[in-house]
Each structure stands twice: as structure tokens, then as C-alpha cells.
Design a protein around this motif. Structure first.
Motif, PDB file in Angstrom:
ATOM      1  N   VAL A  10       0.837  -1.205   0.000  1.00 40.68           N
ATOM      2  CA  VAL A  10       0.000   0.000   0.000  1.00 40.68           C
ATOM      3  C   VAL A  10       0.871   1.255   0.000  1.00 40.68           C
ATOM      4  CG1 VAL A  10      -1.719   1.309   1.299  1.00 40.68           C
ATOM      5  CG2 VAL A  10      -1.889  -1.171   1.168  1.00 40.68           C
ATOM      6  N   ILE A  11       1.965   1.220   0.744  1.00 40.20           N
ATOM      7  CA  ILE A  11       2.856   2.377   0.840  1.00 40.20           C
ATOM      8  C   ILE A  11       3.422   2.730  -0.525  1.00 40.20           C
ATOM      9  CG2 ILE A  11       4.941   3.319   1.918  1.00 40.20           C
ATOM     10  CD1 ILE A  11       4.497   1.221   4.159  1.00 40.20           C
ATOM     11  N   THR A  12       3.955   1.731  -1.208  1.00 39.07           N
ATOM     12  CA  THR A  12       4.532   1.953  -2.535  1.00 39.07           C
ATOM     13  C   THR A  12       3.466   2.409  -3.518  1.00 39.07           C
ATOM     14  OG1 THR A  12       6.213   0.255  -2.140  1.00 39.07           O
ATOM     15  CG2 THR A  12       5.850   0.904  -4.414  1.00 39.07           C
ATOM     16  N   SER A  13       2.277   1.811  -3.440  1.00 39.53           N
ATOM     17  CA  SER A  13       1.183   2.162  -4.355  1.00 39.53           C
ATOM     18  C   SER A  13       0.788   3.624  -4.210  1.00 39.53           C
ATOM     19  CB  SER A  13      -0.030   1.260  -4.099  1.00 39.53           C
ATOM     20  OG  SER A  13       0.230  -0.065  -4.509  1.00 39.53           O
ATOM     21  N   PHE A  14       0.707   4.111  -2.967  1.00 38.83           N
ATOM     22  CA  PHE A  14       0.319   5.504  -2.750  1.00 38.83           C
ATOM     23  C   PHE A  14       1.427   6.461  -3.193  1.00 38.83           C
ATOM     24  CE2 PHE A  14      -3.180   3.868  -0.221  1.00 38.83           C
ATOM     25  CZ  PHE A  14      -4.171   4.802  -0.479  1.00 38.83           C
ATOM     26  N   LEU A  15       2.662   6.094  -2.970  1.00 39.20           N
ATOM     27  CA  LEU A  15       3.778   6.919  -3.457  1.00 39.20           C
ATOM     28  C   LEU A  15       3.770   6.948  -4.984  1.00 39.20           C
ATOM     29  CD1 LEU A  15       6.734   5.829  -1.136  1.00 39.20           C
ATOM     30  CD2 LEU A  15       5.614   8.059  -1.170  1.00 39.20           C
ATOM     31  N   PHE A  16       3.489   5.803  -5.567  1.00 37.99           N
ATOM     32  CA  PHE A  16       3.487   5.637  -7.013  1.00 37.99           C
ATOM     33  C   PHE A  16       2.403   6.478  -7.688  1.00 37.99           C
ATOM     34  CE2 PHE A  16       1.480   3.152 -10.507  1.00 37.99           C
ATOM     35  CZ  PHE A  16       2.499   3.222 -11.442  1.00 37.99           C
ATOM     36  N   ILE A  17       1.199   6.496  -7.085  1.00 36.01           N
ATOM     37  CA  ILE A  17       0.058   7.156  -7.728  1.00 36.01           C
ATOM     38  C   ILE A  17      -0.087   8.610  -7.314  1.00 36.01           C
ATOM     39  CG2 ILE A  17      -1.838   6.768  -6.086  1.00 36.01           C
ATOM     40  CD1 ILE A  17      -1.809   5.961  -9.897  1.00 36.01           C
ATOM     41  N   PHE A  22      -2.278  14.430  -7.496  1.00 30.78           N
ATOM     42  CA  PHE A  22      -2.068  15.876  -7.388  1.00 30.78           C
ATOM     43  C   PHE A  22      -2.207  16.562  -8.744  1.00 30.78           C
ATOM     44  CE2 PHE A  22       0.258  14.516  -3.497  1.00 30.78           C
ATOM     45  CZ  PHE A  22      -0.498  15.248  -2.583  1.00 30.78           C
ATOM     46  N   LEU A  23      -1.817  15.869  -9.815  1.00 32.58           N
ATOM     47  CA  LEU A  23      -1.968  16.420 -11.157  1.00 32.58           C
ATOM     48  C   LEU A  23      -3.450  16.562 -11.510  1.00 32.58           C
ATOM     49  CD1 LEU A  23      -0.478  17.341 -13.716  1.00 32.58           C
ATOM     50  CD2 LEU A  23      -0.521  14.968 -14.509  1.00 32.58           C
ATOM     51  N   TYR A  24      -4.244  15.578 -11.135  1.00 26.71           N
ATOM     52  CA  TYR A  24      -5.690  15.602 -11.373  1.00 26.71           C
ATOM     53  C   TYR A  24      -6.330  16.804 -10.671  1.00 26.71           C
ATOM     54  CZ  TYR A  24     -10.573  13.969 -11.173  1.00 26.71           C
ATOM     55  OH  TYR A  24     -11.936  13.865 -11.266  1.00 26.71           O
ATOM     56  N   PHE A  29      -8.350  22.473 -10.656  1.00 26.31           N
ATOM     57  CA  PHE A  29      -8.344  23.797 -10.046  1.00 26.31           C
ATOM     58  C   PHE A  29      -8.108  24.892 -11.085  1.00 26.31           C
ATOM     59  CE2 PHE A  29      -6.070  27.374  -8.103  1.00 26.31           C
ATOM     60  CZ  PHE A  29      -6.991  27.756  -7.142  1.00 26.31           C
ATOM     61  N   PHE A  30      -7.120  24.712 -11.950  1.00 29.19           N
ATOM     62  CA  PHE A  30      -6.750  25.765 -12.885  1.00 29.19           C
ATOM     63  C   PHE A  30      -7.615  25.780 -14.141  1.00 29.19           C
ATOM     64  CE2 PHE A  30      -2.881  25.698 -10.319  1.00 29.19           C
ATOM     65  CZ  PHE A  30      -2.667  27.060 -10.163  1.00 29.19           C
ATOM     66  N   GLY A 136      -8.512  10.790 -13.892  1.00 32.84           N
ATOM     67  CA  GLY A 136      -9.600  10.730 -12.914  1.00 32.84           C
ATOM     68  C   GLY A 136     -10.238   9.360 -12.841  1.00 32.84           C
ATOM     69  N   ALA A 137     -10.504   8.751 -14.003  1.00 31.92           N
ATOM     70  CA  ALA A 137     -11.099   7.415 -14.038  1.00 31.92           C
ATOM     71  C   ALA A 137     -10.156   6.395 -13.412  1.00 31.92           C
ATOM     72  CB  ALA A 137     -11.422   7.022 -15.479  1.00 31.92           C
ATOM     73  N   GLY A 138      -8.875   6.488 -13.761  1.00 29.12           N
ATOM     74  CA  GLY A 138      -7.893   5.543 -13.230  1.00 29.12           C
ATOM     75  C   GLY A 138      -7.804   5.595 -11.718  1.00 29.12           C
ATOM     76  N   ILE A 139      -7.825   6.796 -11.164  1.00 26.92           N
ATOM     77  CA  ILE A 139      -7.693   6.951  -9.711  1.00 26.92           C
ATOM     78  C   ILE A 139      -8.991   6.609  -8.990  1.00 26.92           C
ATOM     79  CG2 ILE A 139      -7.384   8.615  -7.838  1.00 26.92           C
ATOM     80  CD1 ILE A 139      -5.394  10.107  -9.623  1.00 26.92           C
TER      81      ILE A 139
END
Length: 236
Positions: A10-17, A22-24, A29-30, A136-139
Motif C-alpha cells: 500500500v505504501i509503494t502504491s500511494f507513493l506511485f500514484i 495531485f496532477l488531477y 483547479f486551474f 480521474g477514471a484511473g484513480i
């Protein structure tokens, strides 16, 4: 074997994604800052609408909930985090693996007639918006239908003393049914057909198996790549 265990965590997965997450939010926002609404992925909207049942300040509750989730993950994995070693090489390979599984999913669902299939696809001619939809769909779809849905059912089945293998199979089938039906919800939903339902159901089964054996990070990346190929390539 070390790579498989390290990248499934889970740790690696969250770092990975996290860069994609944040890009999404950054694009949302912009790109929509001067508009009265934001175009969101349906799974994201479902989660935000759920928060709307409790407060008018959805963004505040949404942010607080994310912080609580990350804090819970941090506390529950404190020992692992303390001993965790960041491996850039493995995480870099994960992106390549995610791309590979995304290509396999395209071939699994569409065979080698990929470009025949996408003739009738919805094409978004805004590259940034197209990329935004795919991320967005992927996440959010993986978060809702794989991480949350499958794990909740696994907890229930464990409480009911249902054997592990049967629990896994039932969880995958139910989450894949929900995943397929979800695409027909709302004003932007597709028209229901048996073919499209089975098509998406099989995609859900594929991503669920990938999630179970390779973790949420890889399933998110594979989902993103699949959508990217179907939505973005036709306009290149």
C-alpha cells in the motif's frame, strides 16, 4: 520476488500514484477556476455527493477525509513505514508495468481490431481534458470499485467465515457488476446494452484480479493507460 512484494504494498502504491492524484486536482483547479462548476469523473462525483449529505462545505470534508485516510494508513503501517526504503528503480519499473497491463487490457477486450472498435468511441478533442478524464477514471474508479468495494466485501465475508477463495471470487464478481453498471448512471451515462455491460464487466474482472495480485497502484495505472488509448489516441 522482491520487486513483486515491494510494488504491491500500500505504501509503494500511494507513493506511485500520488503524482497523478495531485496532477488531477491541479488540472481541475486551474482549468475550471473561472467556471461555476468542475467537470469530474463520475466515481469522484459519487464520493463528493456522499459528503454533500453531511455538509454544504464538501471540499472541506473531502480534504479532511483524505487527511484522515492518509493518517490511518500511516498509523496502521507505522512499523512498515519506519522500515520502508524508497526504491526509485522499482517505482520507475512500475510505470512500465502499468503501461504493459494497460495494453494487455486493450487487447483482452478489443482484440487486434482496436482501431475498428474506436471508430464509434467518444472523442475528446481537448488533449488536456482528455488526459484529465483518463487520470480521474484511473484513480477514482479503482479507489471506489477495487480498494473500497472489494476490501469491504472481503471484511464482511471474513466475518461470515466464508472461505478465502470463495470470498475473493464473489468480491471480484460483485465489484465488477457494480463497476459496469456505474457507467450507465447520470446524464452523461451510456445507453445500456448487454454487449457493453459484459464488455465492462470483463474489464472490471481483469482490473480486480490485477488489483488483488499487483496492488492498487498498478491497477490504477493500467486503467489510466487503457482509457488513454481509447480516448486520446484517435485524436493524435
Amino acid at each position: 520476488m522482491r520487486y513483486l512484494n515491494y510494488t504491491k504494498s500500500v505504501i509503494t502504491s500511494f507513493l506511485f500514484i500520488s503524482p497523478f492524484f495531485f496532477l488531477y486536482e491541479f488540472i481541475a483547479f486551474f482549468k475550471f477556476q473561472n467556471q461555476s462548476y468542475q467537470i469530474r469523473n463520475t466515481a469522484d462525483i459519487i464520493i463528493r455527493d456522499f459528503f454533500g449529505l453531511f455538509t454544504d462545505n464538501v471540499m472541506l470534508l473531502y480534504t479532511i477525509s483524505l487527511l484522515i485516510i492518509f493518517t490511518f494508513i500511516f498509523i496502521s503501517n507505522y512499523k512498515k513505514i519506519k522500515e520502508y526504503t524508497f526504491n526509485l528503480k522499482y517505482i520507475s519499473v512500475m510505470y512500465l508495468e502499468g503501461v504493459l497491463w494497460g495494453f494487455v487490457l486493450v487487447l483482452f477486450l478489443n482484440g487486434f481490431n482496436y482501431f475498428d472498435f474506436i471508430d464509434g468511441a467518444i472523442i475528446v478533442e481537448d488533449y488536456l481534458l482528455s488526459f484529465y478524464f483518463c487520470v480521474g477514471a484511473g484513480i477514482w474508479e479503482e479507489l471506489l470499485f477495487r480498494l473500497i468495494c472489494i476490501n469491504c466485501m472481503m471484511i464482511i465475508f471474513k466475518y461470515l467465515n466464508i472461505p478465502l477463495f470463495i470470498s475473493i471470487c464473489i468480491s471480484i464478481i460483485i465489484s465488477s457488476i457494480f463497476f459496469s453498471l456505474f457507467h450507465y448512471i447520470g446524464s452523461m451515462g451510456d445507453v445500456f446494452t448487454i454487449f457493453s455491460f459484459i464488455y465492462r464487466f470483463l474489464g472490471g474482472v481483469y482490473l480486480s484480479i490485477l488489483y488483488y495480485y499487483r496492488g492498487i497502484g498498478i491497477s490504477m495505472m493500467s486503467h489510466f493507460i487503457y482509457d488513454f488509448l481509447l480516448i486520446t489516441l484517435p485524436v493524435l
